[in-house]
Design an enzyme around this catalytic site. Structure first.
Site, PDB file in Angstrom:
ATOM      1  N   ASN A  37     -10.022  10.120 -15.395  1.00  0.00           N
ATOM      2  CA  ASN A  37      -9.823  11.144 -14.368  1.00  0.00           C
ATOM      3  C   ASN A  37      -9.154  10.569 -13.124  1.00  0.00           C
ATOM      4  OD1 ASN A  37     -11.134  13.089 -15.959  1.00  0.00           O
ATOM      5  ND2 ASN A  37     -13.114  12.349 -15.275  1.00  0.00           N
ATOM      6  N   HIS A  38      -8.069  11.213 -12.719  1.00  0.00           N
ATOM      7  CA  HIS A  38      -7.399  10.841 -11.476  1.00  0.00           C
ATOM      8  C   HIS A  38      -8.209  11.387 -10.303  1.00  0.00           C
ATOM      9  CE1 HIS A  38      -3.302   9.717 -13.142  1.00  0.00           C
ATOM     10  NE2 HIS A  38      -3.977  10.132 -14.203  1.00  0.00           N
ATOM     11  N   PRO A  39      -8.289  10.667  -9.206  1.00  0.00           N
ATOM     12  CA  PRO A  39      -8.995  11.205  -8.030  1.00  0.00           C
ATOM     13  C   PRO A  39      -8.284  12.464  -7.532  1.00  0.00           C
ATOM     14  CG  PRO A  39      -8.327   8.904  -7.683  1.00  0.00           C
ATOM     15  CD  PRO A  39      -7.749   9.345  -8.981  1.00  0.00           C
TER      16      PRO A  39
END
Length: 196
Positions: A69-71
């Site tokens: 997951n990308h921030p």
């Protein structure tokens, strides 16, 4: 020495060697059938390890996303530090969700995707093509996108008994001796092997 190692593994006294090229922070339990490619384990590191129990059946093309997951709280989700400035390594910019844990005797169908930080309980079944976004209870059958509970394999009392028996910790010899009971009535198996 090689014969002694094989014998200890067969007796359940030593873990079987993990398949080649499995990431350092991934572990695969005894007798687990791991048919997916090791390259289908993404972002596995000390902060996001992958633990797979014993006697699991992991179908081809299953994806384990240990960190994926990308921030989303920054201006952009693009990994600038990885791809523009090269100031951090790949996956270091991704959100840490902790370990991904697959219990014992779990069956994961072909092309399933397991998202970061998920726990799949002992005896669970994940349908082919499912995307697992939430923890899966022991002996649950889940399927879909996102994966949802279809049914439980057994009653609550039967599940509690099986979790107490923990047959996957038995030696291979005990499993072979008890094998006929594995294919009969669940209640007969529990009665014959009730934990004392």
């Amino acid at each position: 020495m090689g014969f002694a190692r094989k014998l200890r593994t067969m007796l359940g006294l030593r873990r079987a060697p993990k398949p080649e090229n499995i990431p350092q922070h991934a572990s695969i339990g005894r007798r687990t059938l791991f048919y997916t490619k090791p390259s289908n384990i993404f972002g596995c590191d000390e902060t996001s390890p992958l633990e797979i129990g014993a006697f699991c059946s992991i179908a081809e093309e299953t994806l384990f996303l240990c960190r994926a997951n990308h921030p989303t709280h920054f201006v952009s989700t693009f990994p600038f530090e990885v791809h523009m400035t090269n100031s951090i390594a790949a996956y270091d910019d991704l959100v840490v969700n902790g370990p991904t844990k697959i219990g014992n005797d779990v069956w994961i169908g072909r092309r399933a995707i397991i998202l970061p930080g998920i726990t799949i309980g002992d005896g669970a079944v994940v349908g082919a093509g499912s995307i697992v976004t939430k923890d899966v209870a022991p002996y649950a059958v889940v399927a879909g996108n996102p994966a949802r509970l279809i049914r439980n394999r057994f009653t609550d009392d039967q599940i509690a008994s099986l979790l107490a028996i923990r047959w996957w910790e038995w030696s291979d010899e005990k499993i072979k001796a008890e094998l006929p009971t594995f294919f009969g009535s669940i209640d007969a198996f529990i009665a014959a092997n009730r934990a004392s």
